[in-house]
Design an enzyme around this catalytic site. Structure first.
Site, PDB file in Angstrom:
ATOM      1  N   ASP B 452      24.226 -26.941 -56.060  1.00  0.00           N
ATOM      2  CA  ASP B 452      23.885 -28.065 -54.987  1.00  0.00           C
ATOM      3  C   ASP B 452      25.012 -29.007 -54.979  1.00  0.00           C
ATOM      4  OD1 ASP B 452      22.273 -29.470 -53.265  1.00  0.00           O
ATOM      5  OD2 ASP B 452      21.695 -30.705 -55.188  1.00  0.00           O
ATOM      6  N   LYS B 810      14.430 -43.964 -38.615  1.00  0.00           N
ATOM      7  CA  LYS B 810      15.707 -43.818 -39.424  1.00  0.00           C
ATOM      8  C   LYS B 810      15.875 -42.327 -39.793  1.00  0.00           C
ATOM      9  CE  LYS B 810      15.974 -44.582 -43.842  1.00  0.00           C
ATOM     10  NZ  LYS B 810      15.587 -45.312 -45.140  1.00  0.00           N
ATOM     11  N   GLY B1015      23.593 -23.317 -41.754  1.00  0.00           N
ATOM     12  CA  GLY B1015      22.119 -22.936 -41.652  1.00  0.00           C
ATOM     13  C   GLY B1015      21.961 -21.963 -40.776  1.00  0.00           C
TER      14      GLY B1015
END
EC number: 7.6.2.1
Lengths: 353, 1139
Positions: B452, B810, B1015
Site C-alpha cells: 500500500d 470536501k 483502476g
C-alpha cells in the site's frame, strides 16, 4: 524521572548476544580446498585400517568339518540316515579324522556351527521364560505364556526350562583324541567345557532354584523336562556346579543367534600340552550324533579356530574398510578433476565479465 | 478499583472454577431469595442459557431481538423476550475441571500424529502382532499427551483468571429496590439492565445510549481496546432523549428496543426503539456503546444493555490466532506421505517374504513354533500378522516427531524475530508482532510484494503544503522551509533523549501498542485507562507550561500543527471585512468575489470535518459552549444583528482597534501573529540562502510564486527566532484537535494558521474564530460523513452572516469536479468565472499531484430553506429505515451534493517514511518484485514511486489508463511488443546453465521498465481474457504501480498473481482498505501506524515501519527457511536411514 525510566521501552527487546543471535557460531564452508584433502585423508585412513583388519583376520587359522552326514560324505551318513526316521534318536556316533601337518597355534577354540537354523524367528526367540531361568521358585512352576506350546506337558506338569529354545537344545557331543605318532595310541585331548558362557549369564541371568534338602532334583520336583529332552535339566551334567539352569552348554545355547548360520562355542583347548595349540599329528573327533538338522535343510559343522585381537576370523570388516577407503580416494580424484576443470571455467567467466 | 460488590463472591474466586460455578449459581438463587426477589428475577432457563455457553438459543432465534427493561413492571415481558439472552458473564476457557481430561484428550487426538501414536500403542496390545513391551510403547504417547495437557491446562487457567478478573469488574447497575444505581459485577449485568458510567470507565456490555451529561447528548468513546484506533468517536443519545434535561429514569422507561440479532460487525447496528405509544425511533451505530470501549470527555452516561457477554460485538469479533500452512510444511507433508507409502511397501514386502519363507518350513517344529493349542499357523495368516508387527517395528520411518519439532523450532524462531532489537520502534514503543505462528519460513520465499502507499511507504503524517483558492495558487514557500527545519529538529531530538519533553512523549506513547490486542477485550482498554489516568495526572502536574501533545490528540505532532501562512494569501485574507456581507448591490466586483471565496474556503476547512476540539491542560475535557468566553450566545439572529451593528460602526472608523467587544483579543493577536511570522522567517537565514531548490528539486522550477516574496516582510530588527506563540493568545494555540483522519486535522490546523480557528464543536453548533469577523457560530444542520464510496463529506450549516443554508463539501477532486454546477444561476459572467476557476484549479491539482501531494477539493452550495426542508424530509425517511438504509442514505447524499460551486483545492503532503527507499532497493536487489497498489491518483502514486526508488529516473514508464477493454488490450500488446524489441532476451530466459544462480549482470543490461495502471484499466486487465497478457506484461516490468485501485481490486490483483504465477506473495498495508489484500496474500503484513488496527488484526505479522521489512524478509526469512528446511531434511535422513 522515575516513571519515564520504567515506561521507556517497555516493549524494547533485550539486546543480548543470545536474543540478537550474535553468539559465536561456525559453519564450515565446504570448499574444494577443504573437501578434497578431507576425502584423501579419510580414504587413506580407511585403507590403513582395512589392511590391518584384513591381515589380522587372514592370520587366523580355521579348520572346519561338515558332519551333517549327507550321503557319501564321511562316516556320519549312517547316523544321518538313522536320523531321518525321526524316531526317538538312536545313540549314534561317528568320527572325523584329520591330521595337522604343523602346530595349530593356540588358544584353540572348538565350535559347532549350524546353518539354516532360524533362531531369529520371532516366535522362536521369545519362547522362553527368563524369570524361570533366573531360579525364581514361583516362576519355576508357572512358566510364562510365551513358552506355549512348550509351557506344560500334556499331563499338566510345567516344563522346566520351558519354551522352544530350551526344547531345541543342541545335544551332540564331541571328544577330541590325538595320535602323536602314526600307529600310536589316541590320547584324549582335554576340552575345557567351563568358562564358555558369559560370566553374567551363568552367574546372574541363569540361576538354579534353591536346593531342597540339599538336592537339586527335589528343587525341580513337580516339573517336567522339555519334550525333546531325554533327561531332566538337573541331570545335564554330573558336575553340581554345571548342571541345571547354569549348565554352560545350556546357557550358551539359550543366547540365540541373530543369523541363520551361527557358531556356538563348545569348548576351549588350553590344558596340559595343548595350551600353546594343537601340535602336529593325527586327530580324531568322536561325535555323538543326536541333533536332527536335515529336516530343515541345515548343516552341522565342527570348527577349530584360534582368535586374534579383533575376535574370530572375519575378513568382511577389513574388506569393507578397504572398499570405502578406495571409494573415498576415487571420489577425491574425481572431484579434483572436476575442480580443476571448472575452476578454470569460472575464471574465464569472471574475465568475460 | 472498587471492592467487589458481594463479599461472598470474592471468597469464591479463589476456589476452582468448578466449585465456583456451582456456588455461584447457588448463591445467586439464595441471594435472590434473601434480597427481595425483585432484583434478579432469574428463571432457570436463563441460568442454563448463561451457564451452558454452548447451547444458547434464545427463544426468538429470528432476525431481531427485543430488549425490554429488566425491571419488575415488565417482568413477564422480560422473561418472554429478553430473559433468555446471554448475560454478561464471559467464559473464554475451553475446559472445566470436570471435563478437562476427556475434552483435552479428545482435542489432542484430533492431531494425526497423536492418533498414529495411539494406533501403534493399541496395535502393540494385540498379542498376535506385538513387538515390544506393551507398557513401553505407551510411554512416549503418555509423555507427549501429558506435556501438552499441562500446557493447555496452564493456558486455560490463565484465561480463566483473566475472565474472573473481567467478570468481577464493578459497574453501576440500576436497582429498583434501592431506586438508584448500585455497584454490581460485570458478570451480573443482564440484557435490559440500566447502566450508568462515568468518565474513563470501561463499558461492560453493548448498550444503547439513553443519557449523557453532555448538554448535546453526545458521548465520546475511545475504541483503542477494540480496534486500536486512538482517536475519539462520537456517540449520540437516542433521538428524543437528548432533549430531556434530567437523567433518564429507568422507572419511567417503558419503551421496547428491537434490534438485530448479535453479529460481529462493529460498524453496524440497526434497530428502533418503540415507545409505549407505538412511536418508533431509529437506532444506529451512533447510539451504541460497545463493550470494551472507554468513556471519554463525558461526565456520565446511562444506557440500556442490548447485547451482553458473549453476544457483544467485541466478543463476537474475538477470533483466535490465524492458522496458515507454510509452503515448506505442505512439502514436508507430502514427503511424510511418501514415507507412509514406503512403510507400507516395506511392511508388505516383509509380510510376503515371511509368508513365503514360512511355507518352506511349515512342518518343522524346530523354530516354526506352533500355536499354544498345537496348530500350525498358515503362512498366509502369519504373513498378515507379520505386516502389523512390521508396522510397529518400522514406525520410526514416519517422522511423527517432526511435527512437534517443527512447532518448537518455529516458536523459537518467532521468539528470535520478536526479540530482534532492530525491529523496535522507539516512538511507538512497539516491535514486530508475529500473529501467525507457523509461516515464518515463508518470509524467506517471497517473490512478489504488494504494498500500500499511504501509511505504509509514507508516514501518513499529513502536512498542509499548498492550496489553490479561486484559481490562484498559494505555494506556501515558508511552510516548506519550516518543514525542512523540523526534520533537522526531529533528528536532533532523537539523539538527545534525556530531555524531559522527549521522555514525556515517550512515556505517553506506549499506550497505543500496549492496548493493541483485542483478544483481551476490556482488559486492554483497562490498561489504557490506567495510562490515560496517569497521563492526565501528569498533565495537571505539569500545568499549562508543558503540553503533552502526543497524548492529547492523534495527528498533532508539531510538524503537522504549525503552518506558516502564505504572505500573499494573508494579504488577501486581511481584506475580509464584515462589509462583504452587507448587501450593497448585486454585482460584486471580482476581487471582492475572490475574497469571499477565500473566506468560504477557510470556513469550509475549519468546519467541514468531524474534528473534536479539546484543551490540553484539561485533558479530554471538550471545549463546549459553556467553557467559551462569557458571552451568552442565544441565537444566531442575535449574533448577526450584533455583528452588523459592529461592522457598521467599524467601517466608519479606519482603526481596527476600535471597540470590538465580542473578541477583543483577536485583532491584537492577529497583529502579533503577523509580526511573529515575520520574525520566524528569520529563524534560519543561512538556510534561506542555500536551500531554494534543494527542497523540491523537481517542482520548484515552474512555481508561480515570486521568489522575492520572502524578503518583503522580513524585519532585520527582530533577532530572536522563536516559534512559540506569543502570550497574547494562549488559548488558540493550546487547542487540540482530534480528527478521524489526518487530512482533516491538517486542514483545520491550516485554517487556524489563517486566523480561522475552530473553537468548539457540538452536534448543534460549530464556533469558529474568524480573524476579522470575530467569533462566528454556525448552526450545524447536518453532517454527511465521509465514506469510501462517495469519497467526500459534507456539512450543512446555517451561515451566521448571510443566514443561508450552506452546504460545504470536501472530497476527492475527481468526485467533486463531476458534481460542480454546470449552469450557474448567477449570470453568465459568474459562470464564466467559475469555469475559469475550475480550469485553473484543475491545473493546480495536476501540479499538486505531480509533486506527490494529496489533493482535496473544497466546494460549497447555497440552498434555500425550502430546498433544505424538502431534502431533510427525505433524508429522515432514509435514516429511519432498517433495511436498505445504506443505499437510501447514499441516494440522499447524492441529492444534496450536487450543483456545487468550486472554492478551491488543497495539497497535503504525505511524507515518505524513514528508510523506505533503501528497503525497496534492497528488496528489489534480492529479486523481489514490488507492486504498489494505492487508491491515490496516478500522478501522486508515480511521484511517490519515484521518491521511494520503486521507479528509477532512467526507467521507461508505460502508462495503462484506457477507458475501454479493447483499447486496453491494444495498448498492452503494443507495450509488450515494444518491450520485447528492447529486450531481445525474453523476460524469463531459459537459463543456459540451469542450477547456477542467475547473475545480476543479465538484469542490469536489460532495460528497466515500470508499469503504471489505473483502476479503470485494471478492471479490464483483471478480466479473464486479458489476465494472461497482463501478467506477461508485468513480468517484463521491474515495478508496477496500480493507482486508483479499490480495496477489492487490490485483493484481486494479489489473488491473480498468486494463483496464476504460483508465486509466494506478500501484502503489506496499514489501513482498513488493505485488509482484503492482506488476507488474500500468502503473507499479510500490517503496519501498526496511525490508521487503526484493522490491518494489523488481519495480518500475519505486524511491524512498526516499512523499513523493517527488509530485515524481516532478507535476514529472518532466510534464516528461518534454511534452518527449518535443514532440520526437516535431517529428520527424514535420521528416520529413514538410521533404523
Amino acid at each position: 524521572m522515575t516513571w519515564s525510566a520504567t515506561a521507556r521501552g517497555a516493549h524494547q527487546p533485550d539486546n543480548t548476544a543470545f536474543t540478537q543471535q550474535r553468539l559465536p557460531a561456525w559453519q564450515p564452508l565446504l570448499s574444494a580446498s577443504i573437501a578434497l584433502p578431507l576425502f584423501f585423508c579419510a580414504g587413506l585412513a580407511f585403507i590403513g585400517l582395512g589392511l590391518g583388519l584384513f591381515y589380522s583376520s587372514y592370520g587366523i587359522k580355521e579348520l572346519e568339518y561338515d558332519y551333517t552326514g549327507n550321503p557319501g560324505t564321511g562316516n556320519c551318513s549312517a547316523c544321518a540316515l538313522a536320523d531321518q526316521d525321526r524316531a526317538p534318536p538312536l545313540r549314534c556316533s561317528c568320527a572325523w579324522y584329520f591330521s595337522l601337518p604343523e602346530l595349530f597355534p593356540g588358544p584353540v577354540y572348538l565350535y559347532y556351527e549350524l546353518t539354516n537354523f532360524y533362531q531369529n524367528n520371532r516366535r522362536y526367540s521369545v519362547s522362553r521364560d527368563d524369570t524361570q531361568l533366573s531360579g525364581l521358585p514361583s516362576a519355576l512352576l508357572h512358566p510364562a505364556n510365551e513358552c506355549a506350546p512348550y509351557q506344560r506337558r500334556a499331563s499338566g506338569l510345567p516344563i522346566a526350562p520351558c519354551g522352544a529354545i530350551a526344547n531345541s537344545l543342541f545335544n551332540d557331543s564331541f571328544s577330541l583324541w590325538h595320535q602323536r605318532q602314526p600307529g600310536g595310541p589316541y590320547v584324549e585331548v582335554p576340552l575345557d567345557r567351563t568358562g564358555i558362557a558369559w560370566w553374567t549369564d551363568c552367574h546372574v541371568k541363569f540361576r538354579n532354584p534353591p536346593l531342597v534338602n540339599g538336592s537339586l532334583a527335589l528343587a525341580f520336583q513337580g516339573t517336567a523336562p522339555p519334550p525333546n529332552w531325554p533327561r531332566p535339566v538337573y541331570e545335564l551334567s554330573p558336575d553340581p556346579n554345571n548342571t541345571g539352569f547354569i549348565n554352560q552348554d545350556f546357557v550358551v545355547w539359550m543366547r540365540t543367534a541373530a543369523l541363520p548360520t551361527f557358531r556356538k562355542l563348545y569348548a576351549r583347548i588350553r590344558q596340559g600340552n595343548y595350551s600353546t595349540g594343537l601340535p602336529r599329528g593325527t586327530y580324531l573327533v568322536n561325535i555323538t550324533y543326536n541333533y536332527p538338522v536335515r529336516a530343515f535343510g541345515g548343516h552341522k559343522l565342527i570348527v577349530f579356530s584360534n582368535i586374534s585381537w579383533m575376535g574370530g576370523k572375519n575378513p568382511f570388516l577389513g574388506i569393507a574398510y578397504l572398499v570405502v577407503g578406495s571409494l573415498c580416494i576415487l571420489m577425491g580424484f574425481v572431484m579434483l578433476v572436476v575442480y580443476i576443470r571448472y575452476q578454470d571455467q569460472n575464471d574465464e567467466d569472471e574475465d568475460a565479465e | 478499583m472498587r471492592a467487589p460488590a458481594y463479599p461472598g463472591s470474592a471468597r469464591i474466586l479463589d476456589m476452582t472454577e468448578c466449585l465456583q460455578w456451582a456456588r455461584y449459581h447457588w448463591q445467586r438463587l439464595m441471594g435472590s431469595r434473601n434480597r427481595d426477589d425483585d432484583e434478579r428475577p432469574y428463571s432457570y432457563s436463563s441460568l442454563l442459557a448463561c451457564g451452558g455457553k454452548s447451547s444458547q438459543t434464545p427463544k426468538l432465534a429470528g432476525k431481531h431481538r427485543v430488549v425490554v427493561p429488566h425491571l419488575r413492571p415488565f417482568k413477564d415481558e422480560y422473561d418472554k423476550f429478553s430473559g433468555t439472552y446471554v448475560n454478561n458473564r464471559i467464559r473464554t476457557t475451553k475446559y472445566t475441571l470436570l471435563n478437562f481430561v476427556p475434552r483435552n484428550l479428545f482435542e489432542q487426538f484430533h492431531r494425526a500424529a497423536n492418533l498414529y501414536f495411539l494406533f501403534l500403542a493399541v496395535l502393540n496390545w494385540v498379542p498376535l502382532v506385538e513387538a515390544f513391551q506393551k507398557e513401553i510403547t505407551m510411554l512416549p504417547l503418555v509423555v507427549v499427551l501429558t506435556i501438552i495437557a499441562i500446557k493447555d491446562g496452564l493456558e486455560d487457567y490463565r484465561k480463566y483468571k483473566i475472565d474472573k478478573q473481567i467478570n468481577n469488574l464493578v459497574t453501576q447497575v440500576y436497582s429498583r429496590k434501592e431506586k438508584k444505581y448500585v455497584d454490581q459485577c460485570w458478570k451480573d449485568v443482564a440484557v435490559g439492565d440500566f447502566i450508568r458510567l462515568s468518565c474513563n470507565e470501561v463499558i461492560p456490555a453493548d448498550m444503547v445510549l439513553l443519557f449523557s451529561t453532555d448538554p448535546d447528548g453526545i458521548c465520546h468513546i475511545e475504541t483503542s481496546g477494540l480496534d486500536g484506533e486512538s482517536n475519539l468517536k462520537q456517540r449520540q443519545v437516542v433521538r428524543g432523549y437528548a432533549e430531556q434535561d434530567s437523567e433518564v429514569d429507568p422507572e419511567k422507561f417503558s419503551s421496547k428496543i428491537e434490534c438485530e440479532s448479535p453479529n460481529n460487525d462493529l460498524n453496524r447496528f440497526r434497530g428502533y426503539l418503540e415507545h409505549s405509544n407505538k412511536e418508533r425511533v431509529g437506532l444506529s451505530k451512533e447510539n451504541l456503546l460497545l463493550r470494551g470501549c472507554t468513556i471519554r470527555n463525558t461526565e456520565a452516561v446511562a444506557g440500556i444493555v442490548v447485547y451482553a457477554g458473549h453476544e457483544t460485538k467485541a466478543m463476537l469479533n474475538n477470533s483466535g490466532p490465524r492458522y496458515k500452512r507454510s509452503k515448506l510444511e505442505r512439502r514436508a507433508n507430502t514427503d511424510v506421505l511418501w514415507c507412509v507409502l514406503l512403510l507400507v511397501v516395506m511392511c508388505l514386502t516383509g509380510a510376503l517374504g515371511h509368508g513365503i519363507w514360512l511355507s518352506r518350513y511349515e512342518n518343522i517344529m524346530f523354530f516354526n513354533i506352533p500355536e499354544p493349542d498345537g496348530h500350525v499357523i498358515s503362512p498366509v495368516l502369519a504373513g498378515f500378522y507379520m505386516f502389523w508387527t512390521m508396522i510397529i517395528l518400522l514406525q520410526v520411518l514416519i517422522p511423527i516427531s517432526l511435527y512437534v519439532s517443527i512447532e518448537i523450532v518455529k516458536l523459537g524462531q518467532i521468539y528470535f524475530i520478536q526479540s530482534d532489537v532492530d525491529f523496535y520502534n522507539e516512538k511507538m514503543d512497539s516491535t514486530v508482532q508475529c500473529r501467525a505462528l507457523n509461516i515464518t519460513e515463508d518470509l524467506g520465499q517471497i517473490q512478489y510484494l504488494f504494498s500500500d502507499k499511504t501509511g505504509t511507504l509514507t508516514e501518513n503524517k499529513m502536512v498542509f503544503r499548498r492550496c489553490s483558492v479561486a484559481g490562484f495558487d498559494y505555494c506556501h514557500e515558508e511552510n516548506a522551509k519550516r518543514l525542512e527545519s523540523y526534520q533537522e529538529a526531529i533528528s536532533e531530538d532523537e539523539d538527545s533523549t534525556d530531555t524531559p519533553v522527549d521522555s514525556l512523549s515517550n512515556m505517553v506513547k506506549p499506550r497505543a501498542p500496549s492496548c493493541r490486542s483485542v483478544h483481551n477485550g476490556p482488559l486492554g482498554s483497562k490498561c489504557s485507562n490506567h495510562l490515560a489516568g496517569s497521563c492526565s495526572a501528569l498533565g495537571s502536574r505539569e500545568g499549562a507550561s508543558e503540553v503533552p501533545h502526543s497524548r492529547q490528540a492523534a495527528f498533532s505532532s508539531p510538524i503537522e500543527t504549525d503552518v506558516v501562512p502564505d504572505t500573499r494569501l494573508l494579504d488577501k485574507f486581511s481584506q475580509i471585512t464584515p462589509q462583504l456581507f452587507t448587501p450593497l448591490d448585486e454585482t460584486i466586483p471580482d476581487p471582492l468575489l475572490e475574497t469571499l471565496y477565500i473566506m468560504d474556503f477557510f470556513i469550509a476547512l475549519a468546519i467541514c470535518n468531524t474534528v473534536v476540539v479539546s484543551a490540553p491542560n484539561q485533558p479530554r475535557q471538550k471545549i463546549g459552549l459553556s467553557s467559551l468566553s462569557g458571552m451568552p450566545i442565544k441565537s444566531l439572529e442575535e449574533i448577526k444583528n450584533l455583528f452588523q451593528r459592529l461592522s457598521v460602526r467599524r467601517s466608519s472608523s479606519p482603526s481596527l482597534a476600535g471597540g470590538k467587544e465580542p473578541s477583543p483579543g483577536v485583532p491584537n493577536a492577529f497583529v502579533s501573529r503577523l509580526s511573529l511570522f515575520s520574525r520566524m522567517k528569520l529563524a534560519s537565514p543561512v538556510e534561506e540562502e542555500t536551500s531554494p531548490g534543494s527542497e523540491r528539486p523537481q517542482g520548484s522550477g515552474d512555481s508561480p510564486c515570486p521568489p522575492d516574496m520572502e524578503k518583503q516582510n522580513s524585519d532585520p530588527g527582530l533577532p530572536e527566532g522563536e516559534t512559540a506563540p506569543s502570550p497574547g493568545q494562549p488559548s488558540t494555540s493550546t487547542l487540540c484537535y482530534e480528527a478521524e483522519s489526518p487530512d482533516e486535522a491538517a486542514l483545520v490546523y491550516a485554517a487556524r494558521a489563517y486566523q480561522c480557528t475552530l473553537r468548539s464543536r457540538t452536534p448543534e453548533q460549530v464556533v469558529v474564530d474568524f480573524a476579522a469577523l470575530g467569533s462566528l457560530t454556525f448552526q450545524l444542520l447536518h453532517i454527511l460523513p465521509f465514506d469510501s464510496v462517495r469519497k467526500r463529506m459534507s456539512v450543512v450549516v446555517r451561515h451566521p452572516l448571510s443566514n443561508q443554508v450552506v452546504v460545504y463539501t470536501k472530497g476527492a477532486d475527481s468526485v467533486i469536479m463531476e458534481l460542480l454546477s454546470v449552469a450557474s444561476p448567477d449570470g453568465a459572467s459568474l459562470e464564466k468565472q467559475q469555469m475559469i476557476i475550475r480550469e485553473k484549479t484543475q491545473k493546480h491539482l495536476d501540479d499538486y499531484a505531480r509533486r506527490g501531494l494529496r489533493t482535496l477539493c473544497i466546494a460549497k452550495k447555497v440552498m434555500s430553506d425550502a430546498e433544505y426542508a424538502e431534502w431533510l424530509r427525505n433524508h429522515f425517511l432514509a435514516e429511519t429505515s432498517i433495511d436498505h438504509r445504506e443505499e437510501l442514505l447514499l441516494e440522499s447524499a447524492m441529492r444534496l451534493e450536487n450543483k456545487l460551486t468550486l472554492l478551491g483545492a488543497t495539497g497535503i503532503e504525505d511524507r515518505l517514511q524513514e528508510g523506505v527507499p533503501e528497503s525497496i532497493e534492497a528488496l528489489q536487489k534480492a529479486g523481489i518484485k514490488i507492486w504498489m497498489l494505492t487508491g491515490d491518483k496516478q500522478e501522486t502514486a508515480v511521484n511517490i514511486a519515484y521518491a521511494c526508488k520503486l521507479l528509477e529516473a532512467g526507467d521507461k514508464l508505460f502508462i495503462l489508463n484506457t477507458q475501454s477493454k479493447d483499447a486496453c488490450e491494444r495498448l498492452m500488446s503494443t507495450i509488450l511488443k515494444e518491450l520485447q524489441e528492447k529486450n531481445p532476451a525474453s523476460p524469463e530466459p531459459p537459463s543456459p546453465r540451469e542450477g547456477l544462480p542467475r547473475l545480476p549482470a543479465t538484469q542490469d543490461s536489460r532495460l528497466r521498465a515500470g508499469l503504471v495502471i489505473t483502476g479503470k484499466a485494471l478492471e479490464f486487465a483483471l478480466q479473464e481474457s486479458l489476465q494472461r497478457q497482463f501478467l506477461e506484461l508485468t513480468a517484463c516490468c521491474q515495478a508496477v504501480v496500480c493507482c486508483r485501485a479499490t480495496p477489492l481490486q487490490k485483493s484481486e490483483v494479489v489473488k491473480l498473481v498468486r494463483n496464476h504465477l504460483r508465486v509466494m506473495t506478500l501484502a503489506i498495508g496499514d489501513g482498513a482498505n488493505d485488509v482484503s489484500m492482506i488476507q488474500v496474500a500468502d503473507i499479510g503484513i500490517g503496519i501498526s501506524g496511525q490508521e487503526g488496527m484493522q490491518a494489523v488484526m488481519a495480518s500475519d505479522f505486524a511491524i512498526a515501519q516499512f523499513k523493517h521489512l527488509g530485515k524481516l524478509l532478507l535476514v529472518h526469512g532466510h534464516w528461518c527457511y534454511t534452518r527449518l528446511s535443514n532440520m526437516i531434511l535431517y529428520f527424514f535422513y535420521k528416520n529413514v536411514e538410521l533404523p
